[in-house]
Design a protein around this motif. Structure first.
Motif, PDB file in Angstrom:
ATOM      1  N   GLY A  95       0.800  -1.224   0.000  1.00  0.00           N
ATOM      2  CA  GLY A  95       0.000   0.000   0.000  1.00  0.00           C
ATOM      3  C   GLY A  95       0.830   1.269   0.000  1.00  0.00           C
TER       4      GLY A  95
ATOM      5  N   PHE B 265      -2.036  -5.837   3.136  1.00  0.00           N
ATOM      6  CA  PHE B 265      -1.329  -6.285   4.352  1.00  0.00           C
ATOM      7  C   PHE B 265      -2.246  -7.283   5.071  1.00  0.00           C
TER       8      PHE B 265
ATOM      9  N   ALA C  86      -6.504   2.181   2.197  1.00  0.00           N
ATOM     10  CA  ALA C  86      -5.899   0.996   2.825  1.00  0.00           C
ATOM     11  C   ALA C  86      -6.792   0.409   3.920  1.00  0.00           C
TER      12      ALA C  86
ATOM     13  N   LEU D  39       0.723   4.329  -2.907  1.00  0.00           N
ATOM     14  CA  LEU D  39       0.679   5.782  -2.693  1.00  0.00           C
ATOM     15  C   LEU D  39       1.816   6.480  -3.447  1.00  0.00           C
TER      16      LEU D  39
HETATM   17  C1  PLP Z   1      -1.629  -0.009   6.035  1.00  0.00           C
HETATM   18  C2  PLP Z   1      -1.694   1.376   5.547  1.00  0.00           C
HETATM   19  C3  PLP Z   1      -0.855   1.860   4.527  1.00  0.00           C
HETATM   20  C4  PLP Z   1       0.321   1.100   4.007  1.00  0.00           C
HETATM   21  O1  PLP Z   1       0.113  -0.155   3.532  1.00  0.00           O
HETATM   22  P1  PLP Z   1       1.329  -1.198   3.425  1.00  0.00           P
HETATM   23  O2  PLP Z   1       0.767  -2.271   2.556  1.00  0.00           O
HETATM   24  O3  PLP Z   1       1.644  -1.666   4.803  1.00  0.00           O
HETATM   25  O4  PLP Z   1       2.478  -0.513   2.792  1.00  0.00           O
HETATM   26  C5  PLP Z   1      -1.055   3.143   4.065  1.00  0.00           C
HETATM   27  N1  PLP Z   1      -1.995   3.934   4.575  1.00  0.00           N
HETATM   28  C6  PLP Z   1      -2.802   3.525   5.573  1.00  0.00           C
HETATM   29  C7  PLP Z   1      -3.837   4.458   6.097  1.00  0.00           C
HETATM   30  C8  PLP Z   1      -2.683   2.240   6.103  1.00  0.00           C
HETATM   31  O5  PLP Z   1      -3.472   1.851   7.101  1.00  0.00           O
END
Ligand code: PLP
Length: 376
Positions: A62, A190, A161, A66
């Protein structure tokens, strides 16, 4: 309790879909299609259909989603990007990493999300984009944010996310999935996210063919033809094994959201009458997929005491998030300090998230709420 309590129970969830998941993984291994195998394209198509979006481009996580989204916007160093102060660090981190300037806003204390009014106060001639975060599982009030973006000619990248599957209702009556409303949406798979794989994973969502092409190219070393690199890119792919698992789990996503909603409704009825805490308020225009069920303690001093008390009873709880972005060592600037984002600062001392997941039984929910009721 004869079962140890957890914030999420990924093992029990797996056991219910074990035959399908095991078979899907085995097929990838049998085909040895580890990178960009058929399951990746199938998943992109399935997720696009689920979301009602034209293009889904899977990637490695995630945070990458971004970063790639911001790269696709073609911003220049020093351009300002507005983000909530109350979020996971990833949202602001990628902005800084790309030599852009994260401009923080406080949030609505009721929904934990940013609002158009708060955003408008920090728009300058250098502002180029807004990254609203749909925190804890419900959409920010995105329609006025889109109107603002139009007025000031800004891009909107939705950090979805925590809110995949949530529905936002427009004033026209139109309903759309979170992440499909801004120019680009991003999400994470995740393991503990609402649609989690068995490792890292992420995706970008857009209806714009031009952005989709750029995103695909950037995520693949800046090439659309092998060994011909048009722009500086990154290497960010969703593993085929993860895509295969996600194809199974996507079919369960609405069921998972319903299970989480049931837990939230139970917590609401049991905890709603307690005078020393506040149950989570709902954004009227959004459904809530309850990535987190987050209480606010009225007294700051109660928060850590309740956390410790629950821990002594074998109940885990988590503070999302203990430190506002502007007070994080990595994001400190001389211009901002304690007192500049008072709502976020207050929330960081008062929030507590309870266990919520797809496998919670009656006994667990009862035990958690009766323990909370006996705290004072
Ligand atoms: C989990 C999360 C991310 C990042 O995701 P990853 O897959 O761990 O890199 C970004 N923004 C928010 C708000 C999240 O909760």
């Amino acid at each position: 309790m004869n079962r140890s309590l957890q914030m999420v129970d990924l093992r029990s969830q797996y056991l219910k879909i074990k035959p399908e998941v095991d078979e899907a993984i085995q097929r990838v291994i049998d085909e040895s299609s580890f990178i960009n195998g058929p399951a990746v394209e199938v998943f992109a198509t399935n997720l696009a259909e689920y979301l009602g979006a034209k293009y889904v481009i899977p990637c490695a996580n995630g945070t990458d989603a971004l970063q790639i989204a911001l790269m696709a916007l073609g911003l220049q160093p020093g351009d300002e990007v507005i983000v909530p102060c109350f979020t996971y660090v990833a949202t602001a981190e990628v902005i800084a990493l790309l030599q852009l300037k994260p401009v923080l806003t406080d949030v609505d204390p009721k929904t934990f999300n940013i609002t158009a009014e708060l955003i408008e106060k920090v728009i300058t001639s250098k502002t180029r984009a807004i990254v609203p975060v749909h925190l804890f599982g419900q959409s920010a009030d995105i329609e006025p944010i889109m109107a603002l973006a139009k007025k000031y000619n800004l891009y909107v990248v939705e950090d979805t996310a925590q809110a995949i599957g949530a529905d936002y209702s427009f004033s026209t009556g139109e309903v759309r999935k979170c992440g499909t409303i801004g120019h680009i949406g991003t999400t994470s798979f995740f393991p503990s996210k609402n649609l989690g794989c068995y490792g890292d994973g992420g995706a970008l969502v857009t209806d714009d063919a031009d952005f989709a092409g750029k995103i695909k190219m950037i995520a693949n070393h800046g090439q659309s033809r092998k060994y011909y690199h048009e722009v500086i890119g990154v290497n960010s792919r969703l593993d085929t094994i993860q895509a295969a698992i996600l194809n199974v789990k996507l079919r369960e996503l609405d069921k998972y959201a319903a299970s989480r909603s049931d837990v939230a409704a139970f917590y609401d009825t049991q905890l709603g009458g307690i005078d020393w805490l506040e149950i989570p308020e709902r954004e009227k225009k959004s459904t809530h997929v309850f990535h987190q069920y987050t209480l606010k303690l009225k007294q700051q001093t109660d928060r850590n005491q309740l956390k410790n008390y629950l821990e002594s009873k074998g109940i885990p709880s988590m503070v999302y998030y203990p430190v506002p972005l502007h007070l994080q060592e990595a994001f400190k600037t001389p211009a901002k300090g304690v007192g500049d984002y008072p709502i976020t600062e207050s929330l960081c001392t008062r929030v507590l998230s309870l266990p919520i997941h797809t496998e919670m039984g009656e006994e667990e929910k009862e035990y958690i709420t009766s323990s909370i009721k006996s705290f004072k």
